[in-house]
Structure formats: C-alpha cells, structure tokens
Design an enzyme around this catalytic site. Structure first.
Site, PDB file in Angstrom:
ATOM      1  N   HIS A  88     -12.713  12.188  10.607  1.00  0.00           N
ATOM      2  CA  HIS A  88     -11.712  11.558   9.567  1.00  0.00           C
ATOM      3  C   HIS A  88     -12.093  12.417   8.318  1.00  0.00           C
ATOM      4  CE1 HIS A  88     -10.984   8.527  12.548  1.00  0.00           C
ATOM      5  NE2 HIS A  88      -9.802   8.553  12.125  1.00  0.00           N
TER       6      HIS A  88
ATOM      7  N   LYS B 175     -11.813   8.461   3.745  1.00  0.00           N
ATOM      8  CA  LYS B 175     -11.891   7.161   4.544  1.00  0.00           C
ATOM      9  C   LYS B 175     -12.963   6.263   4.145  1.00  0.00           C
ATOM     10  CE  LYS B 175     -11.493   5.332   9.318  1.00  0.00           C
ATOM     11  NZ  LYS B 175     -10.277   4.565   9.189  1.00  0.00           N
TER      12      LYS B 175
ATOM     13  N   THR C 270     -10.301   2.757  15.434  1.00  0.00           N
ATOM     14  CA  THR C 270      -9.730   3.500  17.062  1.00  0.00           C
ATOM     15  C   THR C 270     -11.202   3.534  17.709  1.00  0.00           C
ATOM     16  OG1 THR C 270      -7.843   4.539  15.865  1.00  0.00           O
ATOM     17  CG2 THR C 270      -8.757   5.258  18.016  1.00  0.00           C
TER      18      THR C 270
ATOM     19  N   GLY D 125       1.023  -0.979  -0.040  1.00  0.00           N
ATOM     20  CA  GLY D 125       0.034  -0.065   0.047  1.00  0.00           C
ATOM     21  C   GLY D 125       0.955   1.275   0.102  1.00  0.00           C
ATOM     22  N   ALA D 126       2.016   1.234  -0.727  1.00  0.00           N
ATOM     23  CA  ALA D 126       3.052   2.128  -0.567  1.00  0.00           C
ATOM     24  C   ALA D 126       2.818   3.435  -1.107  1.00  0.00           C
ATOM     25  CB  ALA D 126       4.290   1.624  -1.018  1.00  0.00           C
ATOM     26  N   ALA D 127       1.602   3.380  -2.187  1.00  0.00           N
ATOM     27  CA  ALA D 127       1.302   4.580  -2.721  1.00  0.00           C
ATOM     28  C   ALA D 127       0.250   5.377  -2.362  1.00  0.00           C
ATOM     29  CB  ALA D 127       0.592   4.182  -4.091  1.00  0.00           C
TER      30      ALA D 127
ATOM     31  N   THR E 185      -7.853  -1.324   8.371  1.00  0.00           N
ATOM     32  CA  THR E 185      -9.300  -1.545   9.580  1.00  0.00           C
ATOM     33  C   THR E 185      -9.946  -2.684   8.803  1.00  0.00           C
ATOM     34  OG1 THR E 185     -10.248  -0.013   8.567  1.00  0.00           O
ATOM     35  CG2 THR E 185      -9.055   0.715  10.469  1.00  0.00           C
TER      36      THR E 185
ATOM     37  N   ASN F  34      -4.996   2.014  15.936  1.00  0.00           N
ATOM     38  CA  ASN F  34      -4.094   3.251  15.945  1.00  0.00           C
ATOM     39  C   ASN F  34      -2.624   3.208  16.254  1.00  0.00           C
ATOM     40  OD1 ASN F  34      -3.684   6.270  16.297  1.00  0.00           O
ATOM     41  ND2 ASN F  34      -5.920   6.419  16.078  1.00  0.00           N
ATOM     42  N   PHE F  35      -1.939   3.990  15.473  1.00  0.00           N
ATOM     43  CA  PHE F  35      -0.357   3.979  15.853  1.00  0.00           C
ATOM     44  C   PHE F  35      -0.186   5.239  16.521  1.00  0.00           C
ATOM     45  CE2 PHE F  35      -0.627   1.145  12.336  1.00  0.00           C
ATOM     46  CZ  PHE F  35       0.136  -0.131  12.706  1.00  0.00           C
TER      47      PHE F  35
END
EC number: 1.17.1.8
Length: 249
Positions: free
Chosen positions: A134, A138, A145, A11-13, A79, A106-107
């Site tokens: 959000h 999303k 969270t 999901g790097a983009a 999620t 959540n980070f």
C-alpha cells in the site's frame, strides 16, 4: 419513479471519502446529503438513510455507533475492527435490530474474487504466504484485506485437516518472516506510487500458484462501495465482507 437513497459520507475530506462523494453524486439513484470530517458535529447526518465511514481506526467505532443509535445504516471501509470492537457493535445493533452495518475489508470486486479463489485453493497446498503493498500514508499493517484473507485461508486449511504451514525458522529477531495472522505469514510493504495490491503465493511439491490483485486507482473500489450502500438497508444486523451481498460467500 425510483426513490433516491440519501447517503452521508464520514471522512469526506480523505482520499477514499472524496472519491466516494464523487461516486455518489454521479449515481442516479443516490443523493449525497452530507459530508463530514474530523471534528464535525454529525447531527442528524443530513437526513441520511445510509452513512459511509472512511475514517481512521480510532474514530470509526464511535462513528458507527452514532449511526446505529440514530437509525442510520452504515457501510464501513475503515480497518482496525478487532473482535472486541465487533462484539461491542453487535451489542449496539441488538438494541436497534432494524439497522444494518456492513464492514468491508475491501470493496474492489477483483480483490473479493482473489480472496475467494485463495480460500478455495488453500486446502490443496502445503504452504501459503501473503504479501500486501500500500501507499506510505496507510496507518495500519497488515491491511484489513490481508488479515481477512489469512483468516479465510486458515479456516479452509483447518477444515481440510491441514496442519501448520512448515517453517524451520528458529531465529528471527527482526521479524523478517512477517506477521503471523491465524498461522499464515503476512508481509506488508509501504511504497510511494502504490494504492492497494496483494499477492497470495501457494507452494506444493513441484509447483506453485500465485493469485494477485492490483488496484491502481481508488475508483476501483467505487462499484463495491455503491453496491454496499444499496444493499445494506435490506440486511439488518452486522455483515462482515461485501462478498455476502454479491453471492460470493
């Protein structure tokens, strides 16, 4: 000499994925060995020891299963992990018992503290509701969270012997009272210019307590993401919630 940990991002983009790639590249003890996005062949994940998944709910379970089956630890910020999906992942992990997977709603360290404080406060108040906000991009609601916070609050209330949150509403055809998550009302807002925000409101006779956390930039999640990447190889099996790696459980 410290050995660098090889990390791939799936999901790097995306917004979170791109920010994660930058954070990994800036970390002296981590090496970014692969960037993957929708439609890419994951192959050997560039020889990664840990993969970070920031994709979408429909694709994340397959990505994580692929990682586990190839002996790659995974840190998951996507999620949509239902009980059925978690059970399926546990079954896969049982066949690869040296692999660790962290699924974190959540980070942000502040968000984890907010959730912990809400859990502690839950037993003291008759009523509680959650409002999360959000960005409009999303795809799921309520946020992971908010759902996790509601579950923690509900468990704390049950342990304290509290009954249902009082609510005399008998007619709500349009859902104005929000979602019911484990008996806790959760309201979701989607507004441009926002990143990730949550407010937990407690009410009792003659007083109120409000806990709020705001992430104004996705860099706020990166210390937690990197902490998860560094810790997950030492925690085989499934861990839900970064708080377990930070001593907040």
């Amino acid at each position: 000499m410290t050995t660098s940990l090889a990390v791939a991002v799936i999901g790097a983009a995306g917004r979170m994925g791109a920010t994660t790639c930058t954070a990994i590249e800036d970390a002296a003890d981590l090496t970014l060995v692969g960037r993957y996005d929708a439609g890419d062949d994951l192959g050997d994940l560039g020889g990664a020891q840990v993969a970070v998944d920031f994709t979408v709910p429909d694709s994340s379970p397959a990505n994580v299963k692929y990682c586990v089956e190839h002996g790659v630890h995974a840190v998951v910020g996507t999620t949509g992990w239902t009980t059925d999906r978690l059970d399926a992942l546990k079954a896969t992990l049982a066949e690869h018992d040296s692999v660790g997977v962290l699924i974190a709603p959540n980070f942000a360290i502040g968000a984890l503290l907010m959730m912990r404080f809400a859990q502690q406060a839950a037993r003291f108040y008759e009523s509680v509701e959650i409002v999360e906000t959000h960005h409009p991009g999303k795809v799921d609601a309520p946020s992971g969270t908010a759902a996790r916070t509601a579950e923690l609050i509900a468990a704390a209330r049950a342990e304290a012997g509290l009954g249902p949150v009082p609510d005399a509403t008998k007619s709500d055809p349009d859902g104005a009272r929000g979602a019911d998550v484990s008996g806790i009302r959760v309201h979701a807002q989607r507004l441009p210019g926002r990143v990730a925000h949550q407010e937990v409101s407690f009410g009792g006779d003659g007083e109120a307590l409000t806990l709020r956390h705001d992430s104004f930039d996705r860099v706020s999640f990166m210390p937690g993401v990197l902490a998860g990447v560094r810790a997950v190889p030492n925690h085989p099996g499934l861990t839900v919630g970064l708080e377990h790696f930070l001593g907040l459980d």
